[in-house]
Design an enzyme around this catalytic site. Structure first.
Site, PDB file in Angstrom:
ATOM      1  N   ARG A   1     -34.367 -33.495 105.512  1.00 23.90           N
ATOM      2  CA  ARG A   1     -34.767 -34.042 104.214  1.00 23.90           C
ATOM      3  C   ARG A   1     -34.146 -33.282 103.045  1.00 23.90           C
ATOM      4  NH1 ARG A   1     -38.846 -37.710 105.250  1.00 23.90           N
ATOM      5  NH2 ARG A   1     -40.383 -37.148 106.824  1.00 23.90           N
TER       6      ARG A   1
ATOM      7  N   ASP B   1     -34.798 -51.150 106.022  1.00 21.84           N
ATOM      8  CA  ASP B   1     -34.069 -51.356 107.279  1.00 21.84           C
ATOM      9  C   ASP B   1     -34.371 -52.787 107.731  1.00 21.84           C
ATOM     10  OD1 ASP B   1     -32.891 -50.984 109.772  1.00 21.84           O
ATOM     11  OD2 ASP B   1     -34.363 -49.578 110.513  1.00 21.84           O
TER      12      ASP B   1
ATOM     13  N   GLU C   1     -38.515 -46.848  97.363  1.00 22.37           N
ATOM     14  CA  GLU C   1     -38.406 -46.640  98.809  1.00 22.37           C
ATOM     15  C   GLU C   1     -37.102 -45.918  99.117  1.00 22.37           C
ATOM     16  OE1 GLU C   1     -39.597 -46.113 101.517  1.00 22.37           O
ATOM     17  OE2 GLU C   1     -39.992 -47.920 102.679  1.00 22.37           O
ATOM     18  N   ASP C   2     -37.092 -45.147 100.196  1.00 22.01           N
ATOM     19  CA  ASP C   2     -35.857 -44.464 100.584  1.00 22.01           C
ATOM     20  C   ASP C   2     -34.853 -45.437 101.194  1.00 22.01           C
ATOM     21  OD1 ASP C   2     -37.367 -44.853 102.882  1.00 22.01           O
ATOM     22  OD2 ASP C   2     -37.142 -42.811 103.641  1.00 22.01           O
TER      23      ASP C   2
ATOM     24  N   PHE D   1     -28.002 -44.886 111.843  1.00 22.97           N
ATOM     25  CA  PHE D   1     -29.057 -43.979 111.411  1.00 22.97           C
ATOM     26  C   PHE D   1     -28.500 -42.898 110.476  1.00 22.97           C
ATOM     27  CE2 PHE D   1     -32.138 -40.510 111.905  1.00 22.97           C
ATOM     28  CZ  PHE D   1     -33.301 -41.201 111.641  1.00 22.97           C
ATOM     29  N   VAL D   2     -29.196 -42.653 109.376  1.00 22.42           N
ATOM     30  CA  VAL D   2     -28.753 -41.636 108.405  1.00 22.42           C
ATOM     31  C   VAL D   2     -29.892 -40.662 108.085  1.00 22.42           C
ATOM     32  CG1 VAL D   2     -26.987 -43.083 107.300  1.00 22.42           C
ATOM     33  CG2 VAL D   2     -29.334 -43.145 106.441  1.00 22.42           C
TER      34      VAL D   2
HETATM   35  P1  5GP Z   1     -38.229 -50.940 107.860  1.00 25.14           P
HETATM   36  O1  5GP Z   1     -39.705 -51.183 107.864  1.00 25.14           O
HETATM   37  O2  5GP Z   1     -37.519 -51.509 106.660  1.00 25.14           O
HETATM   38  O3  5GP Z   1     -37.586 -51.343 109.154  1.00 25.14           O
HETATM   39  O4  5GP Z   1     -38.032 -49.385 107.853  1.00 25.14           O
HETATM   40  C1  5GP Z   1     -38.304 -48.631 106.761  1.00 25.14           C
HETATM   41  C2  5GP Z   1     -38.516 -47.200 107.134  1.00 25.14           C
HETATM   42  O5  5GP Z   1     -37.817 -46.860 108.338  1.00 25.14           O
HETATM   43  C3  5GP Z   1     -37.952 -46.297 106.083  1.00 25.14           C
HETATM   44  O6  5GP Z   1     -38.904 -46.010 105.093  1.00 25.14           O
HETATM   45  C4  5GP Z   1     -37.555 -45.076 106.875  1.00 25.14           C
HETATM   46  O7  5GP Z   1     -38.655 -44.210 106.969  1.00 25.14           O
HETATM   47  C5  5GP Z   1     -37.222 -45.600 108.236  1.00 25.14           C
HETATM   48  N1  5GP Z   1     -35.768 -45.728 108.466  1.00 25.14           N
HETATM   49  C6  5GP Z   1     -35.074 -46.869 108.639  1.00 25.14           C
HETATM   50  N2  5GP Z   1     -33.757 -46.633 108.812  1.00 25.14           N
HETATM   51  C7  5GP Z   1     -33.625 -45.281 108.741  1.00 25.14           C
HETATM   52  C8  5GP Z   1     -32.478 -44.405 108.826  1.00 25.14           C
HETATM   53  O8  5GP Z   1     -31.314 -44.779 108.995  1.00 25.14           O
HETATM   54  N3  5GP Z   1     -32.756 -43.077 108.683  1.00 25.14           N
HETATM   55  C9  5GP Z   1     -34.014 -42.584 108.494  1.00 25.14           C
HETATM   56  N4  5GP Z   1     -34.139 -41.266 108.380  1.00 25.14           N
HETATM   57  N5  5GP Z   1     -35.100 -43.385 108.392  1.00 25.14           N
HETATM   58  C10 5GP Z   1     -34.895 -44.718 108.521  1.00 25.14           C
END
Ligand code: 5GP
Length: 181
Positions: free
Chosen positions: A170, A107, A103-104, A157-158
Site C-alpha cells: 500500500r 474491477d 474508490e481505488d 492485478f496491481v
Molecule cells: P470489484 O467489486 O469492482 O470487482 O472489486 C473492487 C475491489 O477489488 C477493489 O476495491 C479492490 O479492493 C479489489 N481489487 C480489484 N482489482 C484489484 C487489483 O488489481 N489490485 C488490488 N490490489 N485490488 C484489486
C-alpha cells in the site's frame, strides 16, 4: 523510482509512475472543482485501498468539503471473491448532499453496484463515483456512474498507491503490475 516491487511471494513491475499519477489526480481534482465548488460535497473514501487517492484528490480539489471513510469490501488474494460485507462507518447524513464516492479500483464493479443503491437510499442531491483505476474488460455493471476515472488499465492485478496484495504494497507511491500470470 524503483522499477520492481515484491509483495509476499509475488513480483511486480512499474506500471504507472508517481509523476503520471500526480498529474492525473491533479486533473481529476480540477474537474471536480469545476463541478462542485461552492457545493460543499462529501468525499466518501472506501477503505482501505482509497486512503491515498482520497487524500491526494481532496487536496487537488482544494475547495470546502467534508471527508469521510467507509468500509465495504472483502477481497482476498488476487481474484475478486464477489463477497461483500455490509457498509461500515457511515455516520454522515447524506440527504440533499452532493456525494463523491472515492474508490481505488473498479474491477467487476460488484462492490460499487452493491454500494450505490445503499447510498442512494439516503437521498443525496447527487452521487458520483471517482475511481483511481478501472479495468474495463472486467466490468460487469456498465451503468455505474463512472464520471471520474484516473486510469483505465488491463485486467491484471496491481498494487501500490494504497492498493495491496494481502496487506502488502500500500505504501508504494507508484502502481506496479503483477509480472506473468
Ligand atoms: P470489484 O467489486 O469492482 O470487482 O472489486 C473492487 C475491489 O477489488 C477493489 O476495491 C479492490 O479492493 C479489489 N481489487 C480489484 N482489482 C484489484 C487489483 O488489481 N489490485 C488490488 N490490489 N485490488 C484489486
Amino acid at each position: 523510482m524503483r522499477q520492481t516491487a515484491q509483495a509476499h511471494d509475488l513480483q511486480f513491475e512499474l506500471y504507472l509512475s508517481e509523476t503520471a499519477i500526480q498529474v492525473r489526480v491533479s486533473d481529476l481534482g480540477k474537474a471536480l472543482q469545476q463541478r462542485y465548488a461552492q457545493q460543499h460535497p462529501i468525499f466518501l473514501g472506501i477503505l482501505n485501498g482509497a486512503f491515498m487517492f482520497t487524500a491526494d484528490l481532496v487536496r487537488a480539489f482544494g475547495e470546502e468539503c467534508e471527508v469521510a471513510f467507509i468500509k465495504v469490501a472483502s477481497y482476498e488474494g488476487t481474484q475478486s471473491t464477489g463477497e461483500i460485507k455490509t457498509l461500515i462507518g457511515l455516520t454522515n447524513d447524506l440527504q440533499n448532499r452532493h456525494v463523491i464516492v472515492v474508490e481505488d479500483i473498479v474491477d467487476t464493479g460488484n462492490t460499487m453496484a452493491r454500494l450505490m443503491p445503499e447510498l442512494q437510499a439516503q437521498q443525496p442531491a447527487s452521487i458520483a463515483l471517482a475511481t483511481f483505476l478501472l479495468k474495463p474488460d472486467a466490468l460487469l455493471h456498465p451503468y455505474l456512474p463512472l464520471d471520474y476515472v484516473g486510469f483505465e488499465i488491463p485486467n491484471k492485478f496491481v498494487i501500490g498507491y494504497g492498493l495491496d496484495y494481502n496487506g502488502s504494497g500500500r505504501q508504494l507511491a507508484a502502481i506496479y503490475q503483477l509480472i506473468g500470470h
